[in-house]
Write a protein that holds these residues in place. Structure first.
Motif, PDB file in Angstrom:
ATOM      1  N   SER A 131       0.813  -1.218   0.000  1.00  0.00           N
ATOM      2  CA  SER A 131       0.000   0.000   0.000  1.00  0.00           C
ATOM      3  C   SER A 131       0.844   1.265   0.000  1.00  0.00           C
ATOM      4  O   SER A 131       0.300   2.370   0.000  1.00  0.00           O
ATOM      5  CB  SER A 131      -0.917   0.001   1.228  1.00  0.00           C
ATOM      6  N   GLY A 132       2.159   1.117  -0.016  1.00  0.00           N
ATOM      7  CA  GLY A 132       3.046   2.275  -0.096  1.00  0.00           C
ATOM      8  C   GLY A 132       3.811   2.572   1.164  1.00  0.00           C
ATOM      9  O   GLY A 132       4.667   3.471   1.176  1.00  0.00           O
ATOM     10  N   GLY A 133       3.521   1.870   2.263  1.00  0.00           N
ATOM     11  CA  GLY A 133       4.217   2.138   3.513  1.00  0.00           C
ATOM     12  C   GLY A 133       5.660   1.695   3.470  1.00  0.00           C
ATOM     13  O   GLY A 133       5.960   0.573   3.075  1.00  0.00           O
ATOM     14  N   ARG A 134       6.569   2.596   3.881  1.00  0.00           N
ATOM     15  CA  ARG A 134       7.991   2.268   3.901  1.00  0.00           C
ATOM     16  C   ARG A 134       8.657   2.613   5.241  1.00  0.00           C
ATOM     17  O   ARG A 134       9.741   2.144   5.538  1.00  0.00           O
ATOM     18  CB  ARG A 134       8.750   3.029   2.798  1.00  0.00           C
ATOM     19  N   GLY A 135       8.019   3.449   6.032  1.00  0.00           N
ATOM     20  CA  GLY A 135       8.657   3.945   7.244  1.00  0.00           C
ATOM     21  C   GLY A 135       7.971   3.484   8.512  1.00  0.00           C
ATOM     22  O   GLY A 135       6.986   2.744   8.497  1.00  0.00           O
ATOM     23  N   ARG A 136       8.502   3.965   9.638  1.00  0.00           N
ATOM     24  CA  ARG A 136       8.008   3.553  10.950  1.00  0.00           C
ATOM     25  C   ARG A 136       6.656   4.181  11.284  1.00  0.00           C
ATOM     26  O   ARG A 136       5.969   3.729  12.200  1.00  0.00           O
ATOM     27  CB  ARG A 136       9.046   3.904  12.015  1.00  0.00           C
ATOM     28  N   LEU A 137       6.262   5.198  10.523  1.00  0.00           N
ATOM     29  CA  LEU A 137       4.968   5.819  10.763  1.00  0.00           C
ATOM     30  C   LEU A 137       3.821   4.847  10.498  1.00  0.00           C
ATOM     31  O   LEU A 137       2.742   4.991  11.082  1.00  0.00           O
ATOM     32  CB  LEU A 137       4.823   7.076   9.888  1.00  0.00           C
ATOM     33  N   SER A 138       4.042   3.849   9.654  1.00  0.00           N
ATOM     34  CA  SER A 138       2.994   2.861   9.368  1.00  0.00           C
ATOM     35  C   SER A 138       2.626   2.103  10.634  1.00  0.00           C
ATOM     36  O   SER A 138       1.446   1.952  10.970  1.00  0.00           O
ATOM     37  CB  SER A 138       3.468   1.879   8.293  1.00  0.00           C
ATOM     38  N   GLY A 139       3.629   1.601  11.340  1.00  0.00           N
ATOM     39  CA  GLY A 139       3.357   0.868  12.565  1.00  0.00           C
ATOM     40  C   GLY A 139       2.735   1.740  13.631  1.00  0.00           C
ATOM     41  O   GLY A 139       1.845   1.305  14.380  1.00  0.00           O
ATOM     42  N   LEU A 140       3.181   3.008  13.709  1.00  0.00           N
ATOM     43  CA  LEU A 140       2.597   3.927  14.690  1.00  0.00           C
ATOM     44  C   LEU A 140       1.142   4.227  14.346  1.00  0.00           C
ATOM     45  O   LEU A 140       0.307   4.428  15.242  1.00  0.00           O
ATOM     46  CB  LEU A 140       3.419   5.210  14.740  1.00  0.00           C
ATOM     47  N   THR A 141       0.822   4.255  13.050  1.00  0.00           N
ATOM     48  CA  THR A 141      -0.574   4.439  12.632  1.00  0.00           C
ATOM     49  C   THR A 141      -1.431   3.276  13.105  1.00  0.00           C
ATOM     50  O   THR A 141      -2.551   3.456  13.597  1.00  0.00           O
ATOM     51  CB  THR A 141      -0.651   4.570  11.103  1.00  0.00           C
ATOM     52  N   VAL A 142      -0.909   2.062  12.947  1.00  0.00           N
ATOM     53  CA  VAL A 142      -1.627   0.874  13.423  1.00  0.00           C
ATOM     54  C   VAL A 142      -1.842   0.964  14.922  1.00  0.00           C
ATOM     55  O   VAL A 142      -2.933   0.656  15.440  1.00  0.00           O
ATOM     56  CB  VAL A 142      -0.851  -0.406  13.050  1.00  0.00           C
ATOM     57  N   ALA A 143      -0.808   1.416  15.658  1.00  0.00           N
ATOM     58  CA  ALA A 143      -0.928   1.539  17.113  1.00  0.00           C
ATOM     59  C   ALA A 143      -2.001   2.558  17.489  1.00  0.00           C
ATOM     60  O   ALA A 143      -2.827   2.323  18.391  1.00  0.00           O
ATOM     61  CB  ALA A 143       0.419   1.935  17.713  1.00  0.00           C
ATOM     62  N   ALA A 144      -2.041   3.693  16.792  1.00  0.00           N
ATOM     63  CA  ALA A 144      -3.025   4.733  17.101  1.00  0.00           C
ATOM     64  C   ALA A 144      -4.439   4.253  16.807  1.00  0.00           C
ATOM     65  O   ALA A 144      -5.367   4.468  17.608  1.00  0.00           O
ATOM     66  CB  ALA A 144      -2.703   5.990  16.292  1.00  0.00           C
ATOM     67  N   LEU A 145      -4.636   3.600  15.673  1.00  0.00           N
ATOM     68  CA  LEU A 145      -5.974   3.110  15.332  1.00  0.00           C
ATOM     69  C   LEU A 145      -6.410   1.997  16.281  1.00  0.00           C
ATOM     70  O   LEU A 145      -7.606   1.841  16.560  1.00  0.00           O
ATOM     71  CB  LEU A 145      -5.989   2.626  13.882  1.00  0.00           C
ATOM     72  N   SER A 146      -5.452   1.200  16.771  1.00  0.00           N
ATOM     73  CA  SER A 146      -5.802   0.155  17.744  1.00  0.00           C
ATOM     74  C   SER A 146      -6.304   0.779  19.039  1.00  0.00           C
ATOM     75  O   SER A 146      -7.283   0.300  19.639  1.00  0.00           O
ATOM     76  CB  SER A 146      -4.583  -0.734  18.017  1.00  0.00           C
ATOM     77  N   LEU A 147      -5.652   1.859  19.492  1.00  0.00           N
ATOM     78  CA  LEU A 147      -6.122   2.546  20.700  1.00  0.00           C
ATOM     79  C   LEU A 147      -7.490   3.176  20.474  1.00  0.00           C
ATOM     80  O   LEU A 147      -8.345   3.195  21.378  1.00  0.00           O
ATOM     81  CB  LEU A 147      -5.108   3.620  21.116  1.00  0.00           C
TER      82      LEU A 147
END
Length: 745
Positions: free
Chosen positions: A351-367
């Motif tokens: 989907s285009g994700g290459r950096g650490r912001l992808s994982g942090l996005t997953v963490a934020a949406l999980s919260l």
């Protein structure tokens, strides 16, 4: 995550959008990739919460949802910040959730069997947290000691059986989520009613749609579209049939809305004091299974993804340490284990994700789901989540029961199926232990079938590099068969070493002229103590036939094993290089041949003097058989049939007769160039005395069969031999008369 494979170009991204800075483009791509991966995390998370907090734990589903998304947030955030692969996405996975569900169900069963009114929530959260912390500690230990790759030595059928069993447990859990009844013989009647069958049919249809669409395409937004379509279809059906949402919940078609997700730390004094510690010994097996599940998933990822193109390989030790730290923190917060997910990481990358912001996005949406998930769950039909669980479990079962058949041998496949059956019937620890035993036995059987001999040779065709004279070359050409060599390979243990022993026995029977047997260990990877027993058998067989054993290229470890079994000693020589070993054997053969040539010349001179003819001497030599006897060895025994005579070329023998007290006494001694047994050869009377070697001696034997052939084929030689026998007896009679005369004085 042991390694992550690249997909050529992202399916979705902002790479072609103009007017946006490169940093902003990367950030937007990371957010988009993280959002796509979050869809899987949220959907799977709800299904895992329902899988673990089912049955007696269903009243605490809101706490299960909180634990699930706290686990997803912590795992995704920490691994995003610390992973060696910046686009890695972590979360709980289906196998770990299935094993955690079994762990929770086992604890509930222990508690209710002891005190049905005892609280369940606090012990369950403590157990899940404890298993997660232990998993994290183990992962950090593997990372710090660099032993993470050791798990790959676990037999593959054991890994497959373990994960195949989790697939079956997921399917059984899915049925429980859909029908509110566990899969047992006692509940089959409940599962067979019309409502349950309708719910199961709808869930199976949902699983089939997932397989036919999302399973094959893996589109980033394929799964949410399919789930949304299932949800819309269900609610349209409810409206068309006139069933309200409350009625659908009452009929069991949708989930009851749990209260708002609540976060509760399990580590409070009241909960720890009231924990059923008596149940811990019985839970140890499932606690171990939770930790193993993570490492087995790594093995599977390695095998499943090794064929895909790779741009970067993960640092295994760093991944283990980061994942271990994430699990420790997750466990302290009351969550359950997880790790980097190959499917979600690749989906993020696609989907285009290459950096650490992808994982942090997953963490934020999980919260964020902590506030949204309970209300959302109340609108989701059971067959949608249940169909997703059925698909996940069936996909795992298909992978291990159907697809694995193509790449495993029949024996390995049968052991895999047996391990699945054992785990489902008796639990994970018995299944793993029996699986390891089966795996070791399978390995031993397979390894024993590997030929331990790469090739064989003899001294007439394969020689040392030493240049020799033409005479020596002719000797080696004629007698090189006395040297036999075996080039060994692979690992030698009781199975392969026994096959080697059987081969050596046949070789020594087929090549009786062999006197030197070389074993080249250059390609041998190891020797275990059980193989030493087979080598001891080889040594005994070789010693009985007078064969010297020579070991070449023997490693220090293999030499230590063989010395410990007393194999290395008399009759066994160790030479470091094959060329030098061949040279040593060749020198021995040449030396022996030269000695035999001198011996034959001496024998020929003796026989020529007896027979007055060199031709007759050669004819007699051809009829005789050479033997060597050691000092004290009995040559003939008194009373035995007189079927041969002996020409003494070297040494000395004694003629022994019985004496008092069961002793024997020597009446005469015979040295070189004398004969014994000629009277018996002519008269065919039994032996009148025992003949024993007094020193090491060399004798040539003429038996009655050869003597009869001489009489028929060469009467002249027979006449000369008889004349010689008469002269010998006359000399001995004269000697006896003189002795008697002296004794009469």
């Amino acid at each position: 995550m042991s390694e992550c494979q690249d997909v050529t170009d992202p399916a979705i991204g902002f790479g072609s959008v103009t007017g946006i800075t490169p940093t902003a483009k990367r950030a937007l791509n990371d957010i988009l990739g993280g959002t796509a991966a979050s869809v899987l995390t949220v959907t799977f998370g709800l299904s895992y919460a329902l899988l673990i907090f089912a049955g007696p734990l269903s009243p605490y589903l809101s706490y299960g949802i909180a634990a699930t998304f706290i686990s997803s947030a912590v795992l995704a955030g920490i691994i995003a910040l610390g992973s060696s692969l910046p686009f890695a996405v972590a979360a709980p996975d289906s196998s770990t959730a299935a094993v955690s569900g079994i762990l929770a169900a086992s604890l509930v069963e222990h508690i209710q069997s002891t005190d049905p009114s005892a609280p369940l929530l606090s012990p369950i959260l403590i157990t899940l947290g404890l298993s997660t912390v232990l998993t994290g500690v183990v992962l950090c230990g593997l990372g710090l000691t660099r032993m993470g790759r050791a798990i790959r030595y676990v037999p593959y059928p054991v890994v497959g059986g373990f994960l195949g069993a989790t697939g079956l447990l997921i399917v059984m859990g899915a049925i429980r989520v859909i029908t509110d009844h566990p899969v047992r013989l006692a509940t089959l009647a409940h599962l067979a009613n019309g409502t349950a069958l309708g719910e199961l049919g709808a869930a199976c249809a949902m699983a089939l749609v997932l397989y036919l669409t999302w399973h094959r395409s893996r589109s980033p937004f394929g799964l949410p579209i399919i789930l949304l379509a299932g949800l819309v279809t269900a609610h349209l059906t409810f409206r068309i049939t006139g069933v309200s949402l409350d009625e659908a919940r009452a009929l069991g078609w949708t989930f009851m809305s749990p209260p708002r997700a609540e976060f509760m730390l399990p580590w409070h004094s009241e909960g720890v004091i009231g924990y059923p510690w008596f149940a811990v010994p019985d839970l140890l097996g499932n606690l171990v299974a939770v930790g193993l599940c993570h490492r087995f998933e790594h093995v599977v990822q390695h095998y499943r993804n090794r064929g895909r193109p790779v741009h970067r390989e993960a640092n295994l030790e760093r991944e283990l340490n980061v994942t271990g730290l994430a699990n420790i923190l997750t466990g302290l917060l009351g969550g359950y284990p997880g790790c980097s997910s190959i499917s979600r990481s690749i989906l993020n990358f696609s989907s285009g994700g290459r950096g650490r912001l992808s994982g942090l996005t997953v963490a934020a949406l999980s919260l964020l789901m902590l506030a949204v998930a309970p209300e959302l769950l109340g609108f989701i039909p059971k067959f949608v989540i249940g169909g997703l669980l059925l698909y996940l479990g069936a996909d795992q079962l298909h992978r291990w029961i159907i697809e694995s058949r193509k790449r495993l041998s029949k024996l390995e496949y049968l052991s895999l199926v047996a391990i699945i059956a054992i785990i489902v019937t008796w639990g994970f620890v018995p299944g793993i232990l029996i699986g390891v035993i089966i795996g070791c036995a399978t390995f031993a059987f397979s390894a024993a079938r590997v030929e331990s001999i790469k090739y064989s040779f003899d001294g007439s065709e394969y020689r040392s590099s030493l240049d020799r004279s033409r005479d020596d070359q002719e000797v080696l050409l004629a007698h090189g068969g006395k040297i036999q060599g075996l080039n060994l390979q692979s690992y030698l243990f009781f199975g392969s070493a026994n096959r080697l022993y059987q081969h050596v026995k046949r070789l020594l029977q087929e090549r009786p002229e062999c006197r030197y047997l070389l074993f080249d260990f250059k390609l041998v990877t190891g020797v275990d103590s059980s193989a030493a027993y087979s080598f001891a058998q080889i040594k005994r067989s070789a010693a009985d036939l007078g064969v010297e054993l020579i070991l070449v290229h023997l490693s220090a470890a293999a030499e230590k094993v063989l010395r410990a079994s007393d194999f290395v000693g008399e009759g066994v020589t160790i030479i470091r290089e094959l060329d030098r070993a061949l040279e040593w054997c060749e020198n021995e053969i040449i030396s022996q041949h030269q000695g035999l040539a001198q011996e034959e010349a001496s024998l020929r001179d003796w026989f020529a003097g007896i027979l007055d003819s060199e031709d007759d001497a050669d004819a007699l030599i051809r009829r005789c058989q050479r033997i060597e006897v050691e000092a004290g060895e009995i040559i003939v025994q008194a009373g035995d049939p007189a079927d041969s005579m002996h020409f003494i070329l070297e040494g000395r023998v004694g003629i022994m007769v019985p004496a008092e007290d069961d002793r024997t006494t020597r009446v005469r001694s015979l040295g070189r160039y004398t004969t014994i047994g000629e009277m018996g050869l002519v008269s065919h009377t039994p032996r009148s005395a025992t003949i024993q070697a007094e020193v090491d001696s060399v004798l040539y034997v003429l038996n009655t069969h050869q003597f009869d052939e001489i009489k028929q084929e060469d009467p002249a030689l027979s006449h000369k031999l008889l004349t010689y026998f008469v002269s010998v007896m006359a000399e001995r009679l004269t000697f006896a008369n003189r002795t008697i005369a002296v004794l009469r004085r």
